[in-house]
Design an enzyme around this catalytic site. Structure first.
Site, PDB file in Angstrom:
ATOM      1  N   GLY A  67       0.721  -1.121  -0.086  1.00  0.00           N
ATOM      2  CA  GLY A  67      -0.091  -0.178  -0.155  1.00  0.00           C
ATOM      3  C   GLY A  67       0.704   1.429   0.086  1.00  0.00           C
TER       4      GLY A  67
ATOM      5  N   HIS B 154       1.627   1.434 -13.528  1.00  0.00           N
ATOM      6  CA  HIS B 154       2.949   0.349 -13.616  1.00  0.00           C
ATOM      7  C   HIS B 154       4.091   0.500 -13.636  1.00  0.00           C
ATOM      8  CE1 HIS B 154       3.975  -3.642 -15.450  1.00  0.00           C
ATOM      9  NE2 HIS B 154       4.768  -2.985 -16.167  1.00  0.00           N
TER      10      HIS B 154
ATOM     11  N   GLU C 217       6.690   7.179  -9.602  1.00  0.00           N
ATOM     12  CA  GLU C 217       5.241   6.887  -9.389  1.00  0.00           C
ATOM     13  C   GLU C 217       4.500   7.759  -8.544  1.00  0.00           C
ATOM     14  OE1 GLU C 217       4.307   2.908  -8.402  1.00  0.00           O
ATOM     15  OE2 GLU C 217       5.968   2.251  -9.528  1.00  0.00           O
TER      16      GLU C 217
END
Length: 219
Positions: free
Chosen positions: A25, A120, A190
């Protein structure tokens, strides 16, 4: 491939997110932190976990976000599993679904077509598809001798990592990289790309034409 509609502007109230998780997470926590800091105009109305006792569940519970466990049994059909994912998302009235390290394939229902995005840890179409997740992605990048890697945010469709690309960010692959070092560098990218994609969606600035996503000028 389904035709993705242009998103309608969402300004107030904040965009409602559902986040689907399968692991620790970290991406979920990044979104929680950005929302708390006032840097992302969003709320997380639902978390869907595909595995029990994962770190992402503890993070969601600590942030007082509702969590639903949706695990696919060996005899369960994809359609039934997908319904167990999207029924609580629909009940939570989520505007956008974020697959943040969600490792289970799902069928996207018509009312959520064009409303599901995935992050991704490679530059799609390289090092993606079934089996490319977590450490295996970064190991493959290093073994291939690639000089750059990065992350991709894309609209999800009915197969792994094939939907229209929204954003990509690159990072260098260093001579002495290990999968863990490269993963840490990609994760930093990300943490920027995913909230940026969410904000672009929320402001109605994404227009999908076939396999291309155009980022429109601010209205």
């Amino acid at each position: 491939m389904a035709d993705f509609p242009r998103n309608l502007p969402i300004t107030s109230p904040p965009i409602r997110l559902a986040v689907c998780v399968s692991g620790g997470g970290l991406s979920l926590q990044n979104l929680i932190d950005l929302i708390r800091a006032g840097k992302l105009n969003a709320t997380i109305s639902q978390v869907i976990a595909s595995r029990p006792r994962i770190g992402a569940i503890a993070r969601a519970e600590a942030a007082q976000i509702p969590v639903v466990l949706a695990t696919r049994g060996k005899s369960q059909s994809l359609a039934t599993f997908s319904a167990s994912v999207f029924d609580p998302i629909r009940q939570a009235k989520a505007d956008l679904v974020v697959l943040a390290g969600f490792l289970s394939l799902v069928e996207i229902p018509p009312d959520y077509t064009g409303r599901v995005i995935n992050i991704h840890p490679s530059l799609i179409p390289a090092f993606c598809g079934k089996g490319f997740h977590g450490r295996s992605v970064h190991q493959a990048v290093i073994e291939a001798g690639a000089k750059v890697s990065g992350c991709t945010v894309h609209f999800a469709d009915m197969t792994y990592d094939t939907g229209p690309i929204i954003l990509q960010q690159t990072v260098p692959v260093l001579n002495d990289d290990t999968p863990e070092r490269l993963a840490a560098r990609v994760f930093e990218a990300e943490c920027q790309a995913l909230p940026e994609a969410i904000a672009l969606y929320a402001s109605g600035r994404l227009q999908v034409e076939g396999r291309r996503v155009r980022i429109l000028d601010p209205i």
